[in-house]
Design an enzyme around this catalytic site. Structure first.
Site, PDB file in Angstrom:
ATOM      1  N   LYS A 130      -2.728   6.226  -4.452  1.00 44.72           N
ATOM      2  CA  LYS A 130      -3.777   7.017  -4.118  1.00 44.72           C
ATOM      3  C   LYS A 130      -3.696   8.385  -4.825  1.00 44.72           C
ATOM      4  O   LYS A 130      -2.471   8.973  -4.926  1.00 44.72           O
ATOM      5  CB  LYS A 130      -3.976   7.190  -2.607  1.00 44.72           C
ATOM      6  CG  LYS A 130      -3.947   5.998  -1.774  1.00 44.72           C
ATOM      7  CD  LYS A 130      -3.873   6.239  -0.164  1.00 44.72           C
ATOM      8  CE  LYS A 130      -3.832   5.051   0.529  1.00 44.72           C
ATOM      9  NZ  LYS A 130      -2.491   4.215   0.500  1.00 44.72           N
ATOM     10  N   ASP A 136       0.802  -1.298   0.052  1.00 47.35           N
ATOM     11  CA  ASP A 136       0.127  -0.063  -0.092  1.00 47.35           C
ATOM     12  C   ASP A 136       0.751   1.172  -0.050  1.00 47.35           C
ATOM     13  O   ASP A 136       1.836   1.487   0.872  1.00 47.35           O
ATOM     14  CB  ASP A 136      -0.877   0.038   1.357  1.00 47.35           C
ATOM     15  CG  ASP A 136      -1.754   1.187   1.246  1.00 47.35           C
ATOM     16  OD1 ASP A 136      -2.932   1.131   0.603  1.00 47.35           O
ATOM     17  OD2 ASP A 136      -1.554   2.188   1.852  1.00 47.35           O
ATOM     18  N   HIS A 172      -7.793   9.684  -2.182  1.00 52.72           N
ATOM     19  CA  HIS A 172      -7.137   9.608  -0.831  1.00 52.72           C
ATOM     20  C   HIS A 172      -7.885  10.173   0.383  1.00 52.72           C
ATOM     21  O   HIS A 172      -8.026   9.725   1.567  1.00 52.72           O
ATOM     22  CB  HIS A 172      -5.707  10.316  -1.041  1.00 52.72           C
ATOM     23  CG  HIS A 172      -4.792   9.683   0.306  1.00 52.72           C
ATOM     24  ND1 HIS A 172      -3.463   9.710   0.104  1.00 52.72           N
ATOM     25  CD2 HIS A 172      -4.919   9.065   1.386  1.00 52.72           C
ATOM     26  CE1 HIS A 172      -2.767   9.370   1.323  1.00 52.72           C
ATOM     27  NE2 HIS A 172      -3.748   8.916   2.092  1.00 52.72           N
ATOM     28  N   TYR A 208       3.071   9.898   0.337  1.00 57.43           N
ATOM     29  CA  TYR A 208       3.867   9.325   1.198  1.00 57.43           C
ATOM     30  C   TYR A 208       5.467   9.594   0.805  1.00 57.43           C
ATOM     31  O   TYR A 208       6.393   9.536   1.305  1.00 57.43           O
ATOM     32  CB  TYR A 208       3.932   7.775   1.297  1.00 57.43           C
ATOM     33  CG  TYR A 208       2.580   7.170   1.798  1.00 57.43           C
ATOM     34  CD1 TYR A 208       1.738   8.176   2.354  1.00 57.43           C
ATOM     35  CD2 TYR A 208       2.222   5.945   1.514  1.00 57.43           C
ATOM     36  CE1 TYR A 208       0.437   7.694   2.804  1.00 57.43           C
ATOM     37  CE2 TYR A 208       1.025   5.667   2.180  1.00 57.43           C
ATOM     38  CZ  TYR A 208      -0.070   6.321   2.669  1.00 57.43           C
ATOM     39  OH  TYR A 208      -1.145   5.878   3.091  1.00 57.43           O
TER      40      TYR A 208
END
Length: 399
Positions: free
Chosen positions: A165, A131, A198, A136
């Site tokens: 996302k 994931d 997201h 990130y």
């Protein structure tokens, strides 16, 4: 008359409290609003002891496992749960029939320097669900880890489930495809198994060359760094997400941090309904109503922070001693079954039919976490009910 009035008022307050409770269980807001830690409480001790199959304190501890009929051998803490019944390690996505691994490696806040090696190590140890997300900031490193595992012949690309996302600044339909293509480029992949919206929050667009990932604040270096919203209806964003499926860039599309109201509104107009809902869920924040509603409507649920928001420690939103692994009932279940507290929490989450994406930067935890499944055995999930969610077999109590 006075007693009757008291009964009416009490009934009214009870209805209001239930409404507030249900609303709060369905709404997830961005944690930028406040830096204050949430109260850490397992709804009631006996309620959670029941969830873990422990009964009340006067009874001998048991761990209730939803499973098929074969059992694993004694492996000790850190391996498969001692004496545990084998559970399914995948769940079927109702909209496509594809199987999503119930345990995935979360990559939020993984240090860039360690990410590639950790992802490769996870795949080598049997993890097949990764994931990640634009926000990130480590998708290139995740991609390097995936390539290393594939080049070593550990598995094929088709055996992996990779999720990314769409960030808030790319909600406008004209930006959705480019954002997806950027994630694919960084990951070194030709397609994603799942692409999420997201957050149900649209922010002002930030070009890739200006800042990537753009994060929450529009101009971090400005005199007044704030979030700048953009008026993009979620239906418009979703139409562009559906086009990604049509083009073959993604196999499934889903949403993160949506509640029942937003899901209901989205599904009323969607040509391709969301396949997966990703939310925070653990014994401190069960969100039972939202999970059950999603499963009943054919939406698989993935839970982040399944160990109780340990990822928030470094952000100062919680303390290291406040994690669910420190709860007495969790430790009691772990001791009773030769498991670790983390394994108990993960097993509890997967038995709800949810996939989980725990994050760890410690390679030894990879083996421990995936040890909730008995090695060498696989039980295929069965579709059941209206939602096609996981039904791994009858509940059996392991003494």
């Amino acid at each position: 008359p006075q007693r009757a009035l008291h009964r009416v008022v009490a009934a009214h307050l009870w209805v209001m409290s239930m409404a507030v409770s249900r609303a709060s269980s369905c709404c997830v807001l961005p944690r930028l609003i406040t830096a204050q830690p949430r109260p850490r409480r397992l709804h009631t001790n006996n309620h959670v002891r029941r969830d873990f199959g422990l009964g009340r304190k006067t009874t001998k501890p048991t761990l209730t496992l939803r499973a098929a009929a074969s059992t694993s051998s004694q492996m000790g803490a850190g391996g498969p749960i001692a004496g545990a019944v084998v559970v399914a390690d995948t769940a079927r996505v109702a909209s496509s029939g594809a199987e999503i691994p119930l345990l995935g490696l979360g990559t939020w806040k993984l240090p860039k320097a360690d990410t590639a090696a950790l992802v490769c190590a996870a795949i080598t140890r049997g993890w097949r669900h990764i994931d990640c997300a634009c926000d990130y900031g480590n998708e290139a490193e995740v991609g390097a880890g995936i390539r290393a595992a594939l080049d070593a012949g550990v598995c094929t690309r088709e055996e992996l489930w990779v999720t990314s996302k769409l960030w808030n600044t790319y909600h406008a339909p004209e930006h959705v495809r480019a954002a997806c293509a950027k994630s694919l480029e960084d990951l070194g992949l030709q397609y994603l198994d799942l692409y999420h919206v997201h957050f149900p929050i649209s922010l002002k667009y930030v070009p890739f060359e200006q800042r990537y990932p753009p994060e929450w604040v529009h101009d971090p270096a400005g005199p007044n760094p704030v979030m700048v919203y953009a008026p993009v209806p979620i239906a418009q964003t979703w139409g562009a997400m559906e086009a990604l499926v049509d083009e073959g860039l993604v196999k499934h599309i889903g949403v993160c941090n949506f509640g029942v109201s937003l899901l209901t509104d989205l599904m009323a107009s969607a040509r391709i309904p969301p396949a997966v809902l990703q939310i925070e869920s653990h014994p401190y924040l069960c969100q039972d109503f939202l999970v059950q509603w999603a499963q009943q409507h054919g939406v698989h649920v993935t839970c982040f922070s399944p160990l109780g928001s340990a990822s928030y420690v470094e952000m100062g939103w919680t303390k290291p001693t406040e994690g669910a692994i420190h709860e007495g009932c969790v430790q009691e279940a772990a001791a009773a079954h030769g498991a670790t507290p983390g394994q108990v929490l993960l097993r509890w989450g997967t038995q709800r039919g949810c996939s989980l994406i725990p994050k760890t930067s410690r390679p030894e935890r990879l083996e421990e976490n995936i040890g909730i499944f008995a090695k060498g055995e696989h039980v295929h999930p069965q579709r059941g009910g209206d939602g096609g969610d996981l039904r791994a077999g009858p509940e059996q109590a392991v003494q």
